[in-house]
Design a protein around this motif. Sequence first.
Motif, short mmCIF file in Angstrom:
data_model
loop_
_atom_site.label_atom_id
_atom_site.label_comp_id
_atom_site.label_asym_id
_atom_site.label_seq_id
_atom_site.Cartn_x
_atom_site.Cartn_y
_atom_site.Cartn_z
N TRP A 44 0.91 -1.24 0.05
CA TRP A 44 -0.14 0.00 -0.04
C TRP A 44 0.84 1.21 -0.07
CZ3 TRP A 44 -4.91 -0.30 -0.64
CH2 TRP A 44 -5.62 -1.68 -0.48
N SER A 45 1.85 1.26 0.64
CA SER A 45 2.81 2.31 0.81
C SER A 45 3.61 2.81 -0.42
CB SER A 45 3.70 2.29 2.11
OG SER A 45 3.18 2.22 3.30
N TYR A 46 3.61 1.66 -1.12
CA TYR A 46 4.10 1.95 -2.69
C TYR A 46 3.53 3.09 -3.49
CZ TYR A 46 5.92 1.38 -7.52
OH TYR A 46 6.59 1.18 -8.56
N GLY A 47 2.09 3.37 -3.08
CA GLY A 47 1.30 4.36 -3.58
C GLY A 47 1.83 5.85 -3.29
N ILE A 48 2.51 5.92 -2.09
CA ILE A 48 3.18 7.23 -1.54
C ILE A 48 4.38 7.57 -2.60
CG2 ILE A 48 4.43 8.36 0.23
CD1 ILE A 48 1.47 7.66 1.04
N GLN A 49 5.22 6.59 -2.94
CA GLN A 49 6.37 6.74 -3.91
C GLN A 49 5.79 7.31 -5.40
OE1 GLN A 49 8.72 3.46 -4.65
NE2 GLN A 49 10.45 4.70 -5.66
N LEU A 50 4.74 6.50 -5.65
CA LEU A 50 3.99 7.02 -7.02
C LEU A 50 3.50 8.20 -7.08
CD1 LEU A 50 2.37 3.57 -7.95
CD2 LEU A 50 4.37 4.25 -8.89
N THR A 51 2.92 8.62 -6.03
CA THR A 51 2.20 9.93 -6.00
C THR A 51 3.43 11.16 -5.94
OG1 THR A 51 0.50 8.86 -4.79
CG2 THR A 51 0.62 11.48 -5.04
N ALA A 52 4.36 10.94 -5.20
CA ALA A 52 5.46 11.62 -4.75
C ALA A 52 6.35 12.05 -6.24
CB ALA A 52 6.32 11.35 -3.84
N ALA A 53 6.22 10.96 -6.93
CA ALA A 53 6.91 10.98 -8.19
C ALA A 53 6.39 11.89 -9.14
CB ALA A 53 7.37 9.53 -8.78
N GLN A 54 5.21 12.11 -9.15
CA GLN A 54 4.55 13.11 -9.92
C GLN A 54 5.03 14.77 -9.82
OE1 GLN A 54 0.16 12.69 -9.92
NE2 GLN A 54 0.37 10.52 -9.35
N PHE A 55 5.69 14.96 -8.82
CA PHE A 55 6.22 16.11 -8.57
C PHE A 55 7.56 16.38 -9.38
CE2 PHE A 55 4.09 15.89 -4.33
CZ PHE A 55 3.22 17.01 -4.55
N PHE A 56 7.73 15.41 -10.13
CA PHE A 56 9.12 15.34 -10.99
C PHE A 56 9.06 14.74 -12.40
CE2 PHE A 56 9.85 14.75 -6.60
CZ PHE A 56 11.05 15.86 -6.37
N MET A 57 7.91 13.91 -12.71
CA MET A 57 7.70 13.37 -13.93
C MET A 57 6.19 13.09 -13.99
SD MET A 57 9.71 9.93 -13.47
CE MET A 57 9.32 8.55 -12.19
N PRO A 58 5.69 12.78 -15.24
CA PRO A 58 4.33 12.01 -15.38
C PRO A 58 4.36 10.65 -14.85
CG PRO A 58 5.08 13.13 -17.29
CD PRO A 58 6.16 13.06 -16.47
N VAL A 59 3.26 10.41 -14.04
CA VAL A 59 3.15 8.97 -13.57
C VAL A 59 1.67 8.44 -14.15
CG1 VAL A 59 2.77 7.38 -11.53
CG2 VAL A 59 4.83 9.17 -11.75
N ALA A 60 1.55 7.52 -14.96
CA ALA A 60 0.56 6.93 -15.52
C ALA A 60 -0.46 8.06 -16.24
CB ALA A 60 -0.44 6.19 -14.26
N GLY A 61 0.27 9.08 -16.90
CA GLY A 61 -0.23 10.28 -17.44
C GLY A 61 -0.69 11.32 -16.37
N ARG A 62 -0.24 11.08 -15.16
CA ARG A 62 -0.41 12.28 -14.27
C ARG A 62 0.82 13.08 -13.81
NH1 ARG A 62 -4.01 8.11 -12.88
NH2 ARG A 62 -6.07 8.35 -13.13
N HIS A 63 0.75 14.59 -13.40
CA HIS A 63 1.69 15.07 -13.18
C HIS A 63 1.17 16.20 -12.00
CE1 HIS A 63 5.10 17.89 -13.32
NE2 HIS A 63 5.81 16.84 -14.04
N ALA A 64 1.93 16.74 -11.33
CA ALA A 64 1.54 17.44 -10.28
C ALA A 64 1.06 18.74 -10.71
CB ALA A 64 2.71 17.92 -9.18
N ARG A 65 -0.18 19.14 -10.21
CA ARG A 65 -0.88 20.50 -10.92
C ARG A 65 -0.78 21.29 -9.73
NH1 ARG A 65 -5.56 20.84 -8.05
NH2 ARG A 65 -6.52 18.90 -7.66
N PRO A 66 -0.92 22.85 -9.99
CA PRO A 66 -0.98 23.96 -8.84
C PRO A 66 -2.48 23.55 -8.29
CG PRO A 66 -0.91 24.85 -11.09
CD PRO A 66 -1.08 23.34 -11.34
N ALA A 67 -2.29 24.03 -6.81
CA ALA A 67 -3.81 23.89 -5.88
C ALA A 67 -4.45 24.97 -6.31
CB ALA A 67 -2.87 23.64 -4.47
N ARG A 68 -5.65 24.48 -5.91
CA ARG A 68 -6.80 25.27 -6.12
C ARG A 68 -7.46 25.64 -4.87
NH1 ARG A 68 -7.28 21.99 -10.94
NH2 ARG A 68 -8.55 20.51 -9.70
N GLY A 69 -7.83 26.97 -4.80
CA GLY A 69 -8.31 27.41 -3.40
C GLY A 69 -10.08 27.06 -3.32
#
Length: 455
Positions: free
Chosen positions: A430-455
Amino acid sequence: MTGDCDLVVIGGGAAGLGAARAAARSRVRVLLVSDGPPGGDCTFTGCVPSKALIEAAVRGRPFPAAAQQVRDAIDAIAATENPQALRREGIDVMLGRARFVAPGCLHVDGQQVSSRRFVIATGATPFVPAIPGLAEVAYLTHETVFDLTEGPGSLAVLGGGAVGCELAQAFARLGARVTVIEAGGRLLAKEEPEASRLITEVFTQEGIDVRVDTRVDEVATDPAGGVRLALRDGGTVTAQRLLVAVGRTPVTDGLGLSAVGVAVNERGYVVTDDHLATTAAGVYAAGDVTGRLPFTHAAFHMGRIAAGNALSRRRRRRYDPSATPWVTFTDPEVARVGLTEAQAAPRGARVAWLPMTDMDRAVAADRTQGFVKLLAGPRPLLRNLGGGRILGATIVAARAGEMIHEPALAMETRMFTGRLAAATHAYPTWSYGIQLTAAQFFMPVAGRHARPARG
């Protein structure tokens, strides 16, 4: 016990135990005063019985067996906190009601105790709203619901916070027809809106009737012997039993706080500064009575800090709750630490998101309801170098309560977000999901990339 103590701790719950144990490790004379068995709310009416009931419900046990599992869990844990066990740890214990009568002087059921240092850790009790007719029905709270030996055929739950949601799902799985009534716009209002929507969907799928934006105008006894709730929108809800879970109120009545100059705020909570000192010299407070984070682990941590500061002659520690995680033990669990997206947006945060449908362990377990959401913001001077730093996280998953501690550790240690992505995680966990999510701040993962936060 009479005479001088180095520290007197008032209250035997998590905060009081944390304070007393911290003082005992410092080799000082510490007295714990408790008006009930040490262990307090968490052991007897909160964390321990609720999680035992939840586990019994997951296993499909009949209600009498579930009630016995609750009692067994309480007995096992209470045995590690009873007066005999605490005395073996070097903590003196007095059972009775404490009341300040003068600075440095406390009466416990008429017996005088003196000290220059005190920690108030009396906790909180269920808040009961002033709804017409409520006082005339045999309603339940989290302090009485675990006394049931037979499961109700139907249950109305007033309040859609953590306690209400946990117990609503547990009783539904134990066979009750459950209705949750929440005055606000959504369940779990302190969590991310996505988490609230998902839990509402899960509840609906499991047959729980969820009523949000709904207020109760009157409560009465139903002709069939149950309760009848008249709603402001003109509707009614009937149930065999009613559980009130709408919040907490501090336990300060009868403590004699005015006799020593301890101030309380407009809601009755003891006023403390960043070091957990009250407005009276030598008196500190910790746990739910302060109105800060209402969690057992937070209370225990506060207790240790309060005791240390009360006894210290040099540097005092500040209490900082910003990296304290919490968990709502529904199924799936909802875990959070730090800021929500709306709170983090003004700080220039970015958001990484991973749905459980993209998490191999969740797919293998057929538990794909949920997500991981990480919020990272710029550091002073270094900005987003190394991914910046974690500002918050919300996880909804079968094991969210275990997964949340990795982002909590990242916040506590102020590590670069990139270290979460770079650290090798075992697969498939389950914790592998933390690594996959954090990687999005540096590269696309499964087509997802970190985006700007919305208020």
